[in-house]
Structures are given as structure tokens and as C-alpha cells.
Design an enzyme around this catalytic site. Structure first.
Site, short mmCIF file in Angstrom:
data_model
loop_
_atom_site.label_atom_id
_atom_site.label_comp_id
_atom_site.label_asym_id
_atom_site.label_seq_id
_atom_site.Cartn_x
_atom_site.Cartn_y
_atom_site.Cartn_z
CG ASP A 69 -2.10 0.91 1.07
OD1 ASP A 69 -2.41 1.30 -0.07
OD2 ASP A 69 -2.72 1.26 2.09
CE1 TYR A 120 3.53 -6.72 3.58
CE2 TYR A 120 2.83 -9.01 3.65
CZ TYR A 120 2.88 -7.79 3.00
OH TYR A 120 2.27 -7.64 1.78
#
Length: 578
Positions: free
Chosen positions: A157, A264
Site C-alpha cells: 500500500d 512482513y
């Protein structure tokens, strides 16, 4: 011809302010200038701001339209000669994978969207691939990877970085096409034919006999291939790098669907923000995080769970399965993430800077899973921050994962995007999963620095060289910011200013506001903290999907799916992360 408003800004960027204003003013209809408020043009346009110049141009343009006049065209600019275009039919192609690293702060997202004002990583990749003639799009001005068999592993994002992003696509190859001569030989042949047909050259010597064709060595798919990483890194911005490329991905490889594991990491500091001098009543240690409580809460994410209360629902994606398998969720201290630049292979003098304790400490939330929902990581770490600040207990994770009793997500705020990094993407046949007996199933990477031939150029730019420039730029910001902080926190030893007595107010003091950390550079002041489970609840994912379908003219999402997909609804019901 009226000058369109959109071109005013572009003109202001291309030309100097003085030239631009005077060009329009002097060459316009004289009545426009003489009847405007100021008949004499100022001589200090070079001192005007860009916004003021654009406003001035719009005033002139608007007045010209009201008077029925038109503004002249912008002064012509020198155009560079276009490079000769390559014909895709003259080249072979090959399917490769690229491993990327990028800093996402300056980019809108990884995926391209025409509606965003900031550039995307995908847009920069497309421009570099097109400029290097590695792909041949129908329109180079439109970001479109169709025809390239393009796939991407994750869709980070806005503001999110990645150190192990992977894409796969078909690109131009240096492998000779059977029956096609190399471009240099074609140019030489054309020049000889042109010279032979020239009637002016009467003293032309006899043409030399053509040499015997030299048999070329067999094409090596790595040694003789285009240095893809090096070519792209010369064009890409400094904060986007191609780290490696895979010459031969396995058959049927997809950067998205062939990925077996995504990792992540979300970084934060201890303390999370500058602890206040005055402690609020209801906060025990504002600014400091309870790391052990965060570790307890993080472990509760592991396993096959329903994460509908830890994501943002997009009804247009029509996701119905919110279960994701989390292999690991834990909090670690980042010993190797201090702001020093690694120098592997260099000899460091023993008398240089002894080890010092570094404060604040750096931690990260590590999550490994097969796939992730939209904004899932940022929702997970937001809850962990609430736990670390003592606003929630670790069992809040269990309650939110219990979708039978809590099917609606509370309206809590997700964490900031900048500290989040797509750390790695792992595939079948890579690393420890390589199969030595079946090389065609393995994913072998060729590092960008392996393409640099130091024997030809001792000053060849490596990944380390380009990374050094980016690191040093940020390091200077850190050094100056550190000095700035030290100066502001330093108190003078003595003062000569007499501070007058201030009358003490007799009014009852207001309750202290709660300071809440959300992953950004500071805390957010808020009133009395409302526990997560007491917050307003959103609609269930099914209710949001049905409402979306009704806006499209259907009674429910089931009816929309039937009309769109028929009886075949074999859709991959997974997202690929932040």
C-alpha cells in the site's frame, strides 16, 4: 487558441518565470494588457513563487477569454531527437522473474492507479522497462502490462516498503532470431548498398570480397544475455533497485500464486515516542511499551484464524473467505537494524568506536503467512500497540478472533504505513526447498552485482554503491535531526531573566487526555480511551457486500455473482497483503 488551464502548470515548470509571463503579455492583444489593473509589467517575476506565477497566468488567460481574444502558443522548446524504435518482431523474448527492493515513502503504492497523484512503483518499473526496450507496449504513455504475462507477488500500500518483492514477466532477449542478422550487420550492409548506388562517386574502388562468415559460439542464456538488473537500475530511481533476476522460472510460475510464504516486518522504537514530562493520571508509563505483553498477544495470532476483524473489507473484491494461516507472529529486538552501513568484506580497525548501548532500542513485529488480507498487518500491530500501552490486555486478540461472538469489526484505527516492510517472498524450489534432482523446478537467482564485469570497468556501479548514496542521504538527516534534538533538550546552566509570579487558577483542572501511539512519529492526543470491544461496530463483510450489490442493481451479492460468473465461481479468494 486559448491556453488550457492544465498546460499553465506544465509551462511554468518548463520555462523561466520571466520568459513565460513576458511571452504571453507582450505577444497578446495590446488591449488585454492596457486595460488590466497594472499596465506596466513588473520586472521582478523571477522573484515570484510558482503559485503566484500560475495565478497570474490564469488571470491573463481568463481576461483574454472574456475579451474574446486568444493567447499565443507557448514559445517552442528544443526537442531531442527520438531514438530509433526497435521492432519487437526482430527479437526473441524470455520469461524471467525480478526481485525488487524499494523504499515506499515517496510512492502512492506498488500497484499503478491512474487516479493517484503520486507515482507508483509499478509505474516507475513500466517506464524503465519501456525506455530500455525490454517490453513493447502499444502505448508507452499508458501503464499496461498486457501481453507480458505479468504477475506480482504482493501489492504493498501507499508508503509501505519492500525488500523482497518479486514480479515475473516476458521481456526482450539477446538470443539471436534464426534468419535475422544483428542490427550492426544490417546497418553496415545498408551503408554499402547506398554507397554502391551513388552516381557521384566515380572513383569508387572495387568492393572488397566479403569475408567468410564466422561461426558464432552457442548462445549462453546467462553470459550472453542482457544484464537486466544493471540496465534497469541505471534508469530506475535510486530508492527502487532490482536486486536479482531468475533466468529460468519453473514451468507455470506465477509471482503471485507460486509464492508459498510472505514475510512482513513492522518496525517501532522503545520508547515509542518522547515520554512526557508530566504523566497523565490514567497512563502508568506513557511513551514506553510493555514488550512482554505485546509478545504474549502476538503469539495468539498464530495458526489458521479468521481475520475479518483485522482487515479492511473491500466489497468490490468479493472476498468470502477471511481465514489465513499465520506461521509465525512474534516481537523481536532488531539488533542488526541500527543506522550503521554494513561493510561486508572490509577490514575494520580495532580501535574504532567501541560498542555503546543504543537508545532508543528498535523492535519489529514479524509475521509470516501464506497470504494476507487488505491492511491486515497494520490492524494487527495497532491492537498490539494498544496492549503495549496498557490500554488493552493480551486476550483482546482472542476476543477479536472469535468471529462467532464478534462478527463485526470495532472501528479502531490501524497503524501508520511507513514502518511496514514486505521483507521477503519465498517460493517452491528456492533456498532450502531446492530440489537438486529436478533443476527445472528450482528458482535460482542471479544477483545484480554478478552482472558487473570489473575487468572492463573498475568503476562499475554496484548495488552497494547506489545503496550507499541513499543511506548517506538519510544518515545526514539523522545526524542533523539528532543534533537538533540534543540542542532543544539542553537546558541553560544559568538564566538572567526574572520570571514573574503567575497567579494560580482556582478552576478545577480538566481530565488528562490519553496519549495513544499508532506507529507514527509521535503520540495522538485523545480523550478518555474507549476499549476496543466497546467501540462502534462496522457491518459484517456479508452486509457490506450485499449493500455494494444493491448499488449495482442487484438484490444481493449472491445474485451479482450469479450474473457475473454464472455457475463457475472458481476464483482465488485471497489477497496478497498490504
Amino acid at each position: 487558441m486559448h491556453l488550457p488551464s492544465g498546460s499553465l502548470q506544465s509551462c511554468a515548470k518548463l520555462l523561466t518565470p520571466k520568459v513565460l509571463i513576458r511571452h504571453y503579455a507582450r505577444r497578446s492583444v495590446p488591449a488585454i494588457i492596457t486595460t488590466m489593473e497594472a499596465t506596466k509589467l513588473p520586472d521582478d517575476y523571477d522573484k515570484w513563487t510558482k503559485d503566484s506565477l500560475i495565478k497570474r497566468l490564469r488571470e491573463i488567460d481568463a481576461y483574454a477569454k472574456r475579451q474574446g481574444s486568444s493567447l499565443p502558443e507557448a514559445p517552442p522548446t528544443k526537442k531531442r531527437k527520438d531514438a530509433p524504435k526497435l521492432d519487437a518482431a526482430n527479437y526473441n523474448t524470455r520469461y524471467i522473474a525480478l526481485k525488487l527492493a524499494y523504499l515506499g515513502r515517496n510512492y502512492g503504492a506498488f500497484e499503478y492507479a491512474a487516479s493517484t497523484a503520486t507515482p507508483s512503483i509499478e509505474e516507475e518499473l513500466f517506464k524503465a522497462l519501456t525506455k530500455a526496450c525490454l517490453i513493447f507496449p502499444k502505448d508507452p504513455n499508458v501503464v499496461d502490462f498486457s501481453g507480458c504475462e505479468y504477475s506480482k507477488c504482493g501489492r504493498t500500500d501507499r508508503g509501505v516498503s519492500a525488500f523482497g518483492q518479486v514480479i515475473a514477466l516476458r521481456v526482450r532477449s539477446a538470443r539471436p532470431v534464426p534468419g535475422k542478422k544483428p542490427r550492426k550487420e544490417k546497418k553496415k550492409k545498408a551503408a554499402e548498398q547506398e554507397a554502391a548506388s551513388s552516381p557521384l562517386d566515380v572513383s569508387r574502388p572495387e568492393p572488397e570480397p566479403e569475408p567468410e562468415p564466422v561461426e558464432r559460439p552457442p548462445f549462453d542464456p546467462i553470459k550472453h544475455e542482457i544484464a537486466y538488473a544493471r540496465v534497469l537500475n541505471r534508469i530506475l530511481p535510486a530508492d527502487i533497485r532490482v536486486m536479482a533476476w531468475c533466468p529460468s522460472p519453473p514451468e507455470g510460475f506465477s509471482a503471485r500464486f507460486s509464492c508459498q510464504e510472505r514475510e512482513y516486518r513492522y518496525f517501532f522504537t522503545q520508547p515509542a515516542y518522547n515520554p512526557p514530562m508530566t504523566v497523565p493520571r490514567k497512563q502508568k508509563h506513557p511513551g514506553w511499551l510493555d514488550i512482554e505483553a505485546m509478545k504474549d498477544a502476538a503469539k495468539r495470532f498464530e495458526g489458521d484464524r479468521d481475520f475479518r476483524n483485522f482487515c479492511k473489507v473491500d466489497p468490490a473484491k468479493n472476498i468470502t473467505n477471511y481465514r489465513r494461516f499465520i506461521m509465525e507472529a512474534a516481537i523481536y529486538e532488531a539488533d542488526d537494524m541500527s543506522s550503521h552501513f554494513p561493510l561486508p568484506g572490509r577490514e575494520i580497525p580495532i580501535d574504532v568506536a567501541p560498542g555503546l548501548q543504543k537508545l532508543p532500542k528498535v523492535y519489529y513485529f514479524k509475521v509470516r503467512g501464506t497470504a494476507f488480507l487488505w491492511h491486515q498487518i497494520r490492524h494487527m500491530i495497532a491492537i498490539l500497540f494498544n496492549v503495549g500501552q496498557g490500554l488493552e490486555t493480551p486476550d483482546i486478540v482472542d476476543r477479536l478472533l472469535d468471529v462467532e461472538n464478534n462478527p463485526r469489526r470495532p472501528t479502531y484505527t490501524m497503524a501508520d504505513e511507513v514502518p511496514l516492510v514486505l521483507w521477503d517472498c519465498k517460493f517452491v524450489g528456492e533456498g532450502a526447498a531446492r530440489d537438486p534432482q529436478a533443476s527445472e523446478k528450482n528458482l535460482d537467482w542471479l544477483h545484480a552485482d554478478d552482472e558487473v564485469d570489473s575487468s572492463k570497468n573498475a568503476l562499475s556501479v554496484t548495488l552497494g554503491d547506489s545503496a550507499w548514496r541513499v543511506w548517506r542521504d538519510r544518515k545526514m538527516d539523522e545526524i542533523l535531526a539528532n543534533g537538533f534534538l540534543q540542542m532543544l533538550s539542553r537546558k541553560p546552566e544559568t538564566t538572567t531573566v526574572q520570571i514573574p509570579d503567575v497567579a494560580v487558577s482556582k478552576t478545577k483542572p480538566k481530565p488528562w487526555s490519553t496519549q495513544r501511539f499508532e506507529g507514527g512519529n509521535g503520540a495522538r492526543l485523545m480523550g478518555t480511551y474507549i476499549p476496543v470491544m466497546d467501540m462502534l461496530k462496522m457491518e459484517t463483510p456479508q452486509e457490506q457486500s450485499d449493500r455494494y450489490a444493491k448499488r449495482k442493481g442487484y438484490s444481493s451479492m449472491a445474485e451479482l455473482n450469479e450474473a457475473k460468473y454464472g455457475s463457475k465461481q472458481d476464483k482465488m479468494d485471497q489477497d496478497t497483503g498490504e
